[in-house]
Design an enzyme around this catalytic site. Structure first.
Site, PDB file in Angstrom:
ATOM      1  N   ALA A  84      -3.021 -98.353 -26.006  1.00  0.00           N
ATOM      2  CA  ALA A  84      -4.466 -98.590 -25.853  1.00  0.00           C
ATOM      3  C   ALA A  84      -5.042 -97.407 -25.075  1.00  0.00           C
ATOM      4  O   ALA A  84      -5.689 -97.559 -24.031  1.00  0.00           O
ATOM      5  CB  ALA A  84      -4.754 -99.929 -25.168  1.00  0.00           C
ATOM      6  N   HIS A 135      -6.768 -94.151 -23.470  1.00  0.00           N
ATOM      7  CA  HIS A 135      -8.125 -93.732 -23.114  1.00  0.00           C
ATOM      8  C   HIS A 135      -8.033 -92.344 -22.480  1.00  0.00           C
ATOM      9  O   HIS A 135      -6.930 -91.763 -22.413  1.00  0.00           O
ATOM     10  CB  HIS A 135      -8.778 -94.755 -22.183  1.00  0.00           C
ATOM     11  CG  HIS A 135      -7.923 -95.116 -21.004  1.00  0.00           C
ATOM     12  ND1 HIS A 135      -7.634 -94.230 -19.999  1.00  0.00           N
ATOM     13  CD2 HIS A 135      -7.254 -96.262 -20.688  1.00  0.00           C
ATOM     14  CE1 HIS A 135      -6.857 -94.809 -19.109  1.00  0.00           C
ATOM     15  NE2 HIS A 135      -6.590 -96.038 -19.502  1.00  0.00           N
ATOM     16  N   GLY A 161      -7.958 -91.336 -19.524  1.00  0.00           N
ATOM     17  CA  GLY A 161      -7.015 -91.225 -18.402  1.00  0.00           C
ATOM     18  C   GLY A 161      -5.639 -90.830 -18.925  1.00  0.00           C
ATOM     19  O   GLY A 161      -5.008 -89.888 -18.432  1.00  0.00           O
ATOM     20  N   HIS A 162      -5.173 -91.552 -19.953  1.00  0.00           N
ATOM     21  CA  HIS A 162      -3.874 -91.208 -20.560  1.00  0.00           C
ATOM     22  C   HIS A 162      -3.917 -89.793 -21.134  1.00  0.00           C
ATOM     23  O   HIS A 162      -2.974 -89.019 -20.974  1.00  0.00           O
ATOM     24  CB  HIS A 162      -3.547 -92.183 -21.702  1.00  0.00           C
ATOM     25  CG  HIS A 162      -3.427 -93.615 -21.298  1.00  0.00           C
ATOM     26  ND1 HIS A 162      -4.324 -94.573 -21.701  1.00  0.00           N
ATOM     27  CD2 HIS A 162      -2.500 -94.265 -20.551  1.00  0.00           C
ATOM     28  CE1 HIS A 162      -3.959 -95.744 -21.221  1.00  0.00           C
ATOM     29  NE2 HIS A 162      -2.854 -95.590 -20.510  1.00  0.00           N
ATOM     30  N   GLN A 216       2.770 -97.407  -7.823  1.00  0.00           N
ATOM     31  CA  GLN A 216       3.762 -97.172  -8.876  1.00  0.00           C
ATOM     32  C   GLN A 216       4.281 -95.729  -8.833  1.00  0.00           C
ATOM     33  O   GLN A 216       5.488 -95.494  -8.836  1.00  0.00           O
ATOM     34  CB  GLN A 216       3.135 -97.459 -10.244  1.00  0.00           C
ATOM     35  CG  GLN A 216       3.957 -96.967 -11.425  1.00  0.00           C
ATOM     36  CD  GLN A 216       3.332 -97.359 -12.752  1.00  0.00           C
ATOM     37  OE1 GLN A 216       3.474 -98.475 -13.193  1.00  0.00           O
ATOM     38  NE2 GLN A 216       2.634 -96.444 -13.377  1.00  0.00           N
ATOM     39  N   ARG A 232      -7.400-102.226 -19.771  1.00  0.00           N
ATOM     40  CA  ARG A 232      -7.902-103.602 -19.647  1.00  0.00           C
ATOM     41  C   ARG A 232      -9.430-103.676 -19.629  1.00  0.00           C
ATOM     42  O   ARG A 232      -9.994-104.756 -19.793  1.00  0.00           O
ATOM     43  CB  ARG A 232      -7.349-104.258 -18.383  1.00  0.00           C
ATOM     44  CG  ARG A 232      -5.861-104.551 -18.465  1.00  0.00           C
ATOM     45  CD  ARG A 232      -5.409-105.340 -17.250  1.00  0.00           C
ATOM     46  NE  ARG A 232      -4.042-105.811 -17.382  1.00  0.00           N
ATOM     47  CZ  ARG A 232      -2.972-105.123 -16.993  1.00  0.00           C
ATOM     48  NH1 ARG A 232      -3.123-103.929 -16.471  1.00  0.00           N
ATOM     49  NH2 ARG A 232      -1.763-105.626 -17.153  1.00  0.00           N
TER      50      ARG A 232
HETATM   51  P1  AMP Z   1      -0.516 -97.581 -18.527  1.00  0.00           P
HETATM   52  O1  AMP Z   1      -0.631 -97.365 -19.996  1.00  0.00           O
HETATM   53  O2  AMP Z   1      -1.622 -98.365 -17.944  1.00  0.00           O
HETATM   54  O3  AMP Z   1       0.867 -98.052 -18.136  1.00  0.00           O
HETATM   55  O4  AMP Z   1      -0.664 -96.141 -17.878  1.00  0.00           O
HETATM   56  C1  AMP Z   1       0.139 -95.066 -18.250  1.00  0.00           C
HETATM   57  C2  AMP Z   1      -0.098 -93.922 -17.322  1.00  0.00           C
HETATM   58  O5  AMP Z   1      -1.468 -93.532 -17.381  1.00  0.00           O
HETATM   59  C3  AMP Z   1       0.190 -94.264 -15.849  1.00  0.00           C
HETATM   60  O6  AMP Z   1       0.831 -93.158 -15.227  1.00  0.00           O
HETATM   61  C4  AMP Z   1      -1.193 -94.501 -15.290  1.00  0.00           C
HETATM   62  O7  AMP Z   1      -1.281 -94.267 -13.903  1.00  0.00           O
HETATM   63  C5  AMP Z   1      -2.006 -93.474 -16.067  1.00  0.00           C
HETATM   64  N1  AMP Z   1      -3.424 -93.848 -16.070  1.00  0.00           N
HETATM   65  C6  AMP Z   1      -3.960 -95.045 -16.426  1.00  0.00           C
HETATM   66  N2  AMP Z   1      -5.294 -95.041 -16.228  1.00  0.00           N
HETATM   67  C7  AMP Z   1      -5.607 -93.818 -15.745  1.00  0.00           C
HETATM   68  C8  AMP Z   1      -6.829 -93.197 -15.321  1.00  0.00           C
HETATM   69  N3  AMP Z   1      -7.994 -93.830 -15.363  1.00  0.00           N
HETATM   70  N4  AMP Z   1      -6.772 -91.920 -14.881  1.00  0.00           N
HETATM   71  C9  AMP Z   1      -5.592 -91.252 -14.823  1.00  0.00           C
HETATM   72  N5  AMP Z   1      -4.404 -91.786 -15.191  1.00  0.00           N
HETATM   73  C10 AMP Z   1      -4.410 -93.048 -15.640  1.00  0.00           C
END
Ligand code: AMP
Length: 281
Positions: free
Chosen positions: A32, A34, A36-37, A155, A189
């Site tokens: 999913a 965005h 950030g990823h 984390q 989310r």
């Molecule tokens: P997740 O898919 O939520 O497990 O996140 C995967 C990676 O993306 C993790 O290292 C998160 O910290 C990072 N991540 C998620 N949201 C953001 C964001 N808004 N800005 C930067 N990194 C992010």
């Protein structure tokens, strides 16, 4: 872009690349995707020869099975996005590929008190599941660099400890939080928020920014109580708001007590947990 679903095939490909002295950058995600990823993968593309992004919704880190079921999954879109930005490898394993012996193995890390409060106190077993999957993924990918977001502050601090305890040569690269124009930290989310809750959600980052300003002049006790007052909104349920030492992750009472200080919070809105944090010093 290459797409692998099988551990053996990915390992064999990466082993050949490693022999050619190629460096490997790894961004683990739950999909999913965005911006950030994308920021993590972009850095990996710029800084390493082979950028690997995994998409795996890890069931063992969900204490709430309803949350697991409702976790957004947009795999086809994610693959297109990763291809469009120039990712080299996508790893899309099944649960059976990641846990061929079942998922009840222990990870064997000692996090001490770093894992017992904040997310650790509110999501039973979450960090055990996180450590279990990150260890497995690190053993599969054997990256030179792992890219993780500051968004999940606790984390990524625990992953740093894991790398030390594994005596790994892999380096953790901490990436800044990417935010929406109104300040809300991007999260997979967020799409589950209704319109009114999405608007109010910006109060989380606003509160953190005000805490950062206030920490320069007020006691941390006052900063925290002001923040809790600002988050006292009918739609919100605050799991925690803590001001911590950036390295030990333990709450502090005086700004000068730690070299680097972070405010971390998690707020539930309409049953959706939103994490955010800000480095105060
Ligand atoms: P997740 O898919 O939520 O497990 O996140 C995967 C990676 O993306 C993790 O290292 C998160 O910290 C990072 N991540 C998620 N949201 C953001 C964001 N808004 N800005 C930067 N990194 C992010």
């Amino acid at each position: 872009m290459l797409l692998f679903k099988k551990v053996d095939q990915l390992k064999s490909y990466l082993s050949k690349e490693r022999k050619k002295n190629k460096t490997i950058g790894f961004s683990p995600t739950m999909g999913a995707l965005h911006k950030g990823h994308v920021s993590l993968v972009h850095r990996s593309i710029n800084e390493t020869d082979i950028s690997v992004c995994s998409i795996f919704v890890n069931p063992t880190q969900f204490d709430d099975k309803k949350d697991l079921k409702k976790y957004p999954r947009t795999t086809a879109r994610d693959i297109d996005l990763l291809e469009s930005i120039g990712t080299n490898v996508v790893f899309l394993p099944s649960v059976e590929e990641i846990y061929p012996q079942g998922d009840n193995t222990t990870h064997g890390f000692d996090f001490g008190k770093m894992a017992t409060h904040m997310e650790g106190a509110h999501r039973t077993g979450h960090f055990d599941g996180m450590a279990q999957v990150v260890k497995r993924l690190l053993e599969i990918v054997e990256p030179n660099f792992i890219y993780m977001g500051q968004k999940d502050y606790q984390q990524q601090a625990l992953v740093k400890v894991m790398l030390q305890q594994m005596k790994s040569n892999c380096e953790l690269v901490r990436c800044a939080i990417i935010r929406e124009p109104d300040g809300l930290a991007m999260s997979s989310r967020n799409v589950r928020l209704n319109e009114a809750d999405r608007k109010t959600a910006s109060k989380i980052s606003e509160t953190l920014s005000l805490a950062k300003q206030e920490a320069k002049t007020l006691s941390l006790e006052k900063v925290k109580s002001n923040a809790l007052k600002r988050l006292d909104i009918p739609q919100f349920s605050v799991d925690y708001f803590e001001i911590i030492d950036a390295f030990t992750l333990l709450p502090i009472s005086k700004f000068d007590e730690a070299e680097s200080v972070v405010a971390c919070t998690t707020v539930r809105i309409g049953g959706i947990r939103l994490l955010d944090n800000m480095i105060l010093k």
